[in-house]
Design an enzyme around this catalytic site. Structure first.
Site, PDB file in Angstrom:
ATOM      1  N   LYS A  13       0.832  -1.221   0.000  1.00 28.29           N
ATOM      2  CA  LYS A  13       0.000   0.000   0.000  1.00 28.29           C
ATOM      3  C   LYS A  13       0.859   1.262   0.000  1.00 28.29           C
ATOM      4  O   LYS A  13       0.598   2.194  -0.735  1.00 28.29           O
ATOM      5  CB  LYS A  13      -0.877   0.055   1.263  1.00 28.29           C
ATOM      6  CG  LYS A  13      -2.094  -0.814   1.237  1.00 28.29           C
ATOM      7  CD  LYS A  13      -3.116  -0.384   2.289  1.00 28.29           C
ATOM      8  CE  LYS A  13      -2.568  -0.219   3.689  1.00 28.29           C
ATOM      9  NZ  LYS A  13      -2.183  -1.487   4.356  1.00 28.29           N
ATOM     10  N   ARG A  88      -9.290   2.287   8.859  1.00 36.34           N
ATOM     11  CA  ARG A  88      -9.167   0.867   9.183  1.00 36.34           C
ATOM     12  C   ARG A  88     -10.397   0.374   9.928  1.00 36.34           C
ATOM     13  O   ARG A  88     -10.509  -0.829  10.181  1.00 36.34           O
ATOM     14  CB  ARG A  88      -7.934   0.631  10.043  1.00 36.34           C
ATOM     15  CG  ARG A  88      -6.651   0.411   9.219  1.00 36.34           C
ATOM     16  CD  ARG A  88      -5.498   0.459  10.174  1.00 36.34           C
ATOM     17  NE  ARG A  88      -4.345  -0.296   9.847  1.00 36.34           N
ATOM     18  CZ  ARG A  88      -3.187   0.251   9.460  1.00 36.34           C
ATOM     19  NH1 ARG A  88      -3.100   1.541   9.252  1.00 36.34           N
ATOM     20  NH2 ARG A  88      -2.136  -0.504   9.266  1.00 36.34           N
ATOM     21  N   ARG A 127      11.424  -6.305   4.664  1.00 32.40           N
ATOM     22  CA  ARG A 127      11.205  -4.904   4.300  1.00 32.40           C
ATOM     23  C   ARG A 127      12.164  -3.964   5.015  1.00 32.40           C
ATOM     24  O   ARG A 127      12.386  -4.082   6.215  1.00 32.40           O
ATOM     25  CB  ARG A 127       9.754  -4.565   4.663  1.00 32.40           C
ATOM     26  CG  ARG A 127       9.343  -3.165   4.322  1.00 32.40           C
ATOM     27  CD  ARG A 127       7.862  -3.054   4.264  1.00 32.40           C
ATOM     28  NE  ARG A 127       7.253  -2.892   5.572  1.00 32.40           N
ATOM     29  CZ  ARG A 127       5.998  -2.535   5.750  1.00 32.40           C
ATOM     30  NH1 ARG A 127       5.217  -2.327   4.697  1.00 32.40           N
ATOM     31  NH2 ARG A 127       5.496  -2.418   6.952  1.00 32.40           N
ATOM     32  N   ARG A 160      11.413  -1.777  10.477  1.00 36.05           N
ATOM     33  CA  ARG A 160      10.421  -1.358  11.467  1.00 36.05           C
ATOM     34  C   ARG A 160      10.337  -2.374  12.591  1.00 36.05           C
ATOM     35  O   ARG A 160      10.371  -3.569  12.343  1.00 36.05           O
ATOM     36  CB  ARG A 160       9.045  -1.234  10.793  1.00 36.05           C
ATOM     37  CG  ARG A 160       8.903   0.016   9.997  1.00 36.05           C
ATOM     38  CD  ARG A 160       7.627   0.029   9.207  1.00 36.05           C
ATOM     39  NE  ARG A 160       6.438  -0.412   9.919  1.00 36.05           N
ATOM     40  CZ  ARG A 160       5.208  -0.254   9.452  1.00 36.05           C
ATOM     41  NH1 ARG A 160       5.014   0.335   8.291  1.00 36.05           N
ATOM     42  NH2 ARG A 160       4.178  -0.681  10.128  1.00 36.05           N
ATOM     43  N   ARG A 171      -0.444  -8.245  13.677  1.00 36.19           N
ATOM     44  CA  ARG A 171      -0.987  -7.184  12.830  1.00 36.19           C
ATOM     45  C   ARG A 171      -1.924  -7.768  11.787  1.00 36.19           C
ATOM     46  O   ARG A 171      -2.959  -7.191  11.467  1.00 36.19           O
ATOM     47  CB  ARG A 171       0.150  -6.416  12.142  1.00 36.19           C
ATOM     48  CG  ARG A 171       0.840  -5.439  13.082  1.00 36.19           C
ATOM     49  CD  ARG A 171       2.156  -4.955  12.520  1.00 36.19           C
ATOM     50  NE  ARG A 171       2.014  -4.150  11.333  1.00 36.19           N
ATOM     51  CZ  ARG A 171       2.979  -4.014  10.402  1.00 36.19           C
ATOM     52  NH1 ARG A 171       4.122  -4.651  10.526  1.00 36.19           N
ATOM     53  NH2 ARG A 171       2.793  -3.244   9.369  1.00 36.19           N
TER      54      ARG A 171
HETATM   55  P1  AMP Z   1       0.993   1.170   9.016  1.00 36.27           P
HETATM   56  O1  AMP Z   1       2.245   1.903   8.680  1.00 36.27           O
HETATM   57  O2  AMP Z   1      -0.193   1.673   8.223  1.00 36.27           O
HETATM   58  O3  AMP Z   1       1.134  -0.333   8.959  1.00 36.27           O
HETATM   59  O4  AMP Z   1       0.647   1.545  10.548  1.00 36.27           O
HETATM   60  C1  AMP Z   1       1.540   1.225  11.586  1.00 36.27           C
HETATM   61  C2  AMP Z   1       0.762   1.160  12.909  1.00 36.27           C
HETATM   62  O5  AMP Z   1       0.165   2.428  13.200  1.00 36.27           O
HETATM   63  C3  AMP Z   1      -0.391   0.170  12.903  1.00 36.27           C
HETATM   64  O6  AMP Z   1       0.050  -1.144  13.218  1.00 36.27           O
HETATM   65  C4  AMP Z   1      -1.291   0.757  13.981  1.00 36.27           C
HETATM   66  O7  AMP Z   1      -0.783   0.478  15.268  1.00 36.27           O
HETATM   67  C5  AMP Z   1      -1.143   2.263  13.740  1.00 36.27           C
HETATM   68  N1  AMP Z   1      -2.123   2.792  12.764  1.00 36.27           N
HETATM   69  C6  AMP Z   1      -1.852   3.339  11.551  1.00 36.27           C
HETATM   70  N2  AMP Z   1      -2.979   3.735  10.937  1.00 36.27           N
HETATM   71  C7  AMP Z   1      -3.997   3.425  11.772  1.00 36.27           C
HETATM   72  C8  AMP Z   1      -5.409   3.559  11.698  1.00 36.27           C
HETATM   73  N3  AMP Z   1      -6.019   4.078  10.626  1.00 36.27           N
HETATM   74  N4  AMP Z   1      -6.142   3.149  12.769  1.00 36.27           N
HETATM   75  C9  AMP Z   1      -5.552   2.637  13.880  1.00 36.27           C
HETATM   76  N5  AMP Z   1      -4.234   2.452  13.983  1.00 36.27           N
HETATM   77  C10 AMP Z   1      -3.446   2.840  12.958  1.00 36.27           C
END
Ligand code: AMP
Length: 218
Positions: A13, A88, A127, A160, A171
């Site tokens: 994404k 989400r 990654r 990360r 996740r």
């Molecule tokens: P991502 O980079 O999108 O995988 O986000 C990393 C982490 O940030 C996720 O595992 C969540 O803990 C938090 N996070 C990011 N976007 C959201 C969202 N829209 N709602 C809730 N938690 C989020």
């Protein structure tokens, strides 16, 4: 245009959102990036969200929505945006609908990029990310020209914390888009599914084809 990219973590994404945002000259809005930056800077928000992220859990809606709305008020997001990793939950989707409606706008498309779990775990564990400019690399499919260094800005690459296998599994369990979220966009006739197990270029091609179709139709 306002485009939403949905899908479990690890389907590319972020990579796709960056490519498309550049192509369409739209803002790239990723709540995950905003949260990571807040943690890095040690802000109040960073302190609040850090523990959820480490555990691979979702940050509560209220905090996430407030972060998103603040980002949407920045000048570069006025004309259009690619939302990456948001919404989400159904509540987040409703908040986004409302925010856009307040400006007489609506999301144009919700693009669901999906792939099987095994493929996702394989991808996430290889990654690497450039903390300076945000570019993403992969040990196997997109290695940097020089080991550990960003092709774009020369920054040192990092992994990360939440890409560790046990957190990745959590996740995945918790962060596959819930059916009610998909149903929300399906009902609006905006949900398009894209095969995220393909090569990056093929996913980009399918995304752009779906976007073009909407532009032509509307
Ligand atoms: P991502 O980079 O999108 O995988 O986000 C990393 C982490 O940030 C996720 O595992 C969540 O803990 C938090 N996070 C990011 N976007 C959201 C969202 N829209 N709602 C809730 N938690 C989020």
């Amino acid at each position: 245009m306002h485009l939403i990219l949905l899908g479990p973590p690890g389907t590319g994404k972020g990579t796709q959102a960056k490519l498309i945002a550049e192509k369409l000259n739209a803002a790239h809005i990723a709540t995950g990036d905003l949260f990571r930056e807040a943690v890095r800077q040690g802000t109040e928000l960073g302190k609040q969200v850090g523990a959820y992220m480490e555990r691979g859990e979702l940050v509560p809606d209220e905090l996430t929505i407030a972060t998103l709305l603040e980002r949407m008020r920045q000048p570069d997001a006025r004309e259009g945006a690619i939302f990456d990793g948001f919404p989400r939950t159904l509540q987040q989707a409703r908040a986004l609908d409302e925010a856009l409606a307040g400006h007489g706008m609506a999301a144009d498309l919700a693009l669901l990029i999906d792939a099987p779990d095994d493929e996702i775990v394989r991808r996430l564990s290889g990654r690497w990310l450039c903390p300076a400019c945000g570019r993403i690399f992969h040990e196997v499919s997109q290695p940097p020209k020089q080991e550990q260094l960003c092709d774009g800005c020369g920054g040192e690459l990092m992994q990360r914390d939440d890409d560790k296998p046990e957190v990745v599994r959590k996740r995945l369990e918790q962060q596959r888009p819930p059916e009610e979220l998909l149903a929300h966009y399906r009902k609006q006739g905006k949900l398009v599914e894209i095969d995220g197990a393909q090569e990056v270029e093929a996913v980009t091609r399918d995304l752009l084809a779906a976007i073009e179709k909407t532009t032509v139709v509307s």
